[in-house]
Write an enzyme that holds these catalytic residues in place. Structure first.
Site, short mmCIF file in Angstrom:
data_model
loop_
_atom_site.label_atom_id
_atom_site.label_comp_id
_atom_site.label_asym_id
_atom_site.label_seq_id
_atom_site.Cartn_x
_atom_site.Cartn_y
_atom_site.Cartn_z
N HIS A 210 2.68 0.95 0.26
CA HIS A 210 2.26 2.54 0.77
C HIS A 210 3.28 3.45 0.34
O HIS A 210 3.01 4.59 0.43
CB HIS A 210 1.72 2.31 2.02
N HIS A 235 10.84 6.69 5.67
CA HIS A 235 10.38 6.36 4.45
C HIS A 235 9.73 7.72 3.78
O HIS A 235 10.08 8.72 4.53
CB HIS A 235 8.78 5.64 4.77
N HIS A 237 7.21 10.39 1.61
CA HIS A 237 5.46 10.71 1.32
C HIS A 237 5.72 11.57 -0.03
O HIS A 237 6.42 12.39 -0.06
CB HIS A 237 4.76 11.32 2.14
N HIS A 254 10.13 10.97 6.51
CA HIS A 254 10.06 10.56 7.84
C HIS A 254 10.94 9.86 8.62
O HIS A 254 10.86 8.69 7.92
CB HIS A 254 8.48 10.28 7.95
N THR A 322 0.55 9.16 10.59
CA THR A 322 -0.23 9.62 9.37
C THR A 322 -0.64 8.29 8.46
O THR A 322 -1.20 8.63 7.47
CB THR A 322 0.58 10.69 8.46
N THR A 323 -0.30 7.01 8.86
CA THR A 323 -1.18 5.98 8.16
C THR A 323 -1.75 5.04 9.41
O THR A 323 -1.51 5.29 10.69
CB THR A 323 -0.03 4.94 7.77
#
Ligand SMILES: [Zn+2]
Length: 380
Positions: A210, A235, A237, A254, A322-323
């Site tokens: 992801h 991580h 995005h 994040h 957000t996941t």
């Protein structure tokens, strides 16, 4: 009294037990008002048994024989079954369809019994039972698709809640992330500075399918609102999930922190195109290309403080992961000043993850704090 005859042949079962007879009787009585039961031996004068209890004409003559003189249903049935051959018995039901109240409405006299033509108390009289309302049909159990969550197609953000029961908050949650922040709608005021306590650390770079995630070991934490949160991982995005004054940044990092009590605080560092980012360069150098691949980092290579902008004013609001599973109760701290990332660094990540951003979620009236002039120690 107009009556209607129903004839039940009792010859189909060799030893018809009494409770069964009563059940069949009750079932028939549900359709009528006042009922009278006569259990009798078959007699030559009796019309031939009618298999269906439908429209048999009322008999002009009384039954050939009434077993006993008792008038309550149970006694009559027992009397009838105790004499003669029970397998040769038949049951006649007389049902009064006229007296809807069964003569039992308050204050009304008991009904005439057609056997002895006396007014008798209930025993032979059975009220019509109202049929119970049909139970509401159960809502169909949701069918969950056994596919992994993703950012597009069948496993995309709009369908996360349909993939697994534990993802339901992704659809039902009222405090979801990311959000669009507009300065005009924020609560402006002084706020304490975030105290960052980052140090050179070791870690592992993971391609989890992801995003690219760096799992850190070492003493890294931030303190805000009197609470210390330890850094677990960071991580990326692409593009950034947060929308700030309608602007979409090409990427965001994040930094996921957790307090000893288990509360999450995520620090968001927006990235805009410019000079190469030193911290990202170290991560990209060890980037695993295959999903589920892990690459350990050299000892003390990572210092998260490297990526923090000079201006550390921030937005603050309560949101969610957000996941999936989109867990709520996450304290979001979004630094207003972006850090830099080069076009080449952007391109490399974009080749692996062209789009791994969840769309913005409804604010649902949540306040967003715009922390104005602040300094370490809270001095302006
Ligand atoms: Zn994230």
């Amino acid at each position: 009294m107009k009556t209607k005859s129903r004839t039940l042949p009792m010859t189909t079962s060799p030893r018809l037990p009494l409770p069964t007879a009563r059940l069949a009787l009750l079932a028939l009585l549900l359709a009528g008002g006042v009922a009278t039961v006569r259990a009798a031996d078959p007699a030559p004068a009796t019309p031939a048994p009618t298999p269906e209890p439908a429209a048999a004409p009322a008999p002009a003559t009384p039954p050939a024989r009434v077993e006993g003189t008792r008038i309550d249903i149970e006694s009559q049935l027992r009397d009838a079954m105790n004499s003669g051959d029970p397998t040769k018995k038949k049951l006649n039901l007389l049902i009064d369809r006229k007296s809807a109240a069964g003569g039992l409405s308050p204050g009304s006299p008991p009904p005439l019994n057609p056997v002895d033509h006396l007014q008798r108390e209930p025993g032979l009289v059975i009220r019509q039972q109202r049929s119970a309302p049909a139970p509401a049909p159960k809502p169909a159990a949701p069918v969950y698709k056994n596919i992994p969550w993703s950012y597009e197609g069948e496993g995309g953000p709009g369908r996360w809640a349909q993939l697994k029961p534990e993802f339901s908050t992704c659809a039902s949650g009222q405090r979801q992330s990311p959000i669009a922040i507009d300065d005009a709608d924020t609560l402006k005021g002084p706020a304490e500075a975030i105290a960052f306590n980052y140090a050179p650390s070791s870690g592992t770079v993971v391609n989890n399918g992801h995003t690219i995630e760096v799992q850190l070991s070492g003493e890294n934490s931030l303190t805000v609102r009197g609470q210390t949160y330890r850094l677990q991982q960071f991580h990326f995005h692409h593009p950034a999930e947060e929308r700030i004054n309608s602007r979409v940044y090409p990427m965001v990092a994040h930094f996921v922190h957790r307090s000893d009590a288990g509360q999450l605080a995520v620090l968001a560092v927006l990235l805009e195109e410019g000079p190469p980012n030193p911290l990202i360069q170290k991560v990209w150098t060890h980037m695993p290309l295959d999903v589920k691949d892990h690459v350990p980092l050299p000892a003390d290579l990572i210092h998260v403080g490297e990526i923090l902008p000079r201006d550390q004013r921030y937005y603050q609001y309560m949101g969610s992961l957000t996941t999936p599973p989109c867990t709520e109760g996450v304290l979001w701290l979004i630094l207003k000043q972006p850090a830099s990332i080069s076009a080449e660094q952007l391109r490399l990540f974009g080749q692996l993850y062209p789009n791994n951003a969840r769309p913005v979620q409804s604010l649902n009236g949540r306040p967003v704090r715009d922390a104005l002039l602040i300094a370490p120690g809270g001095r302006p």
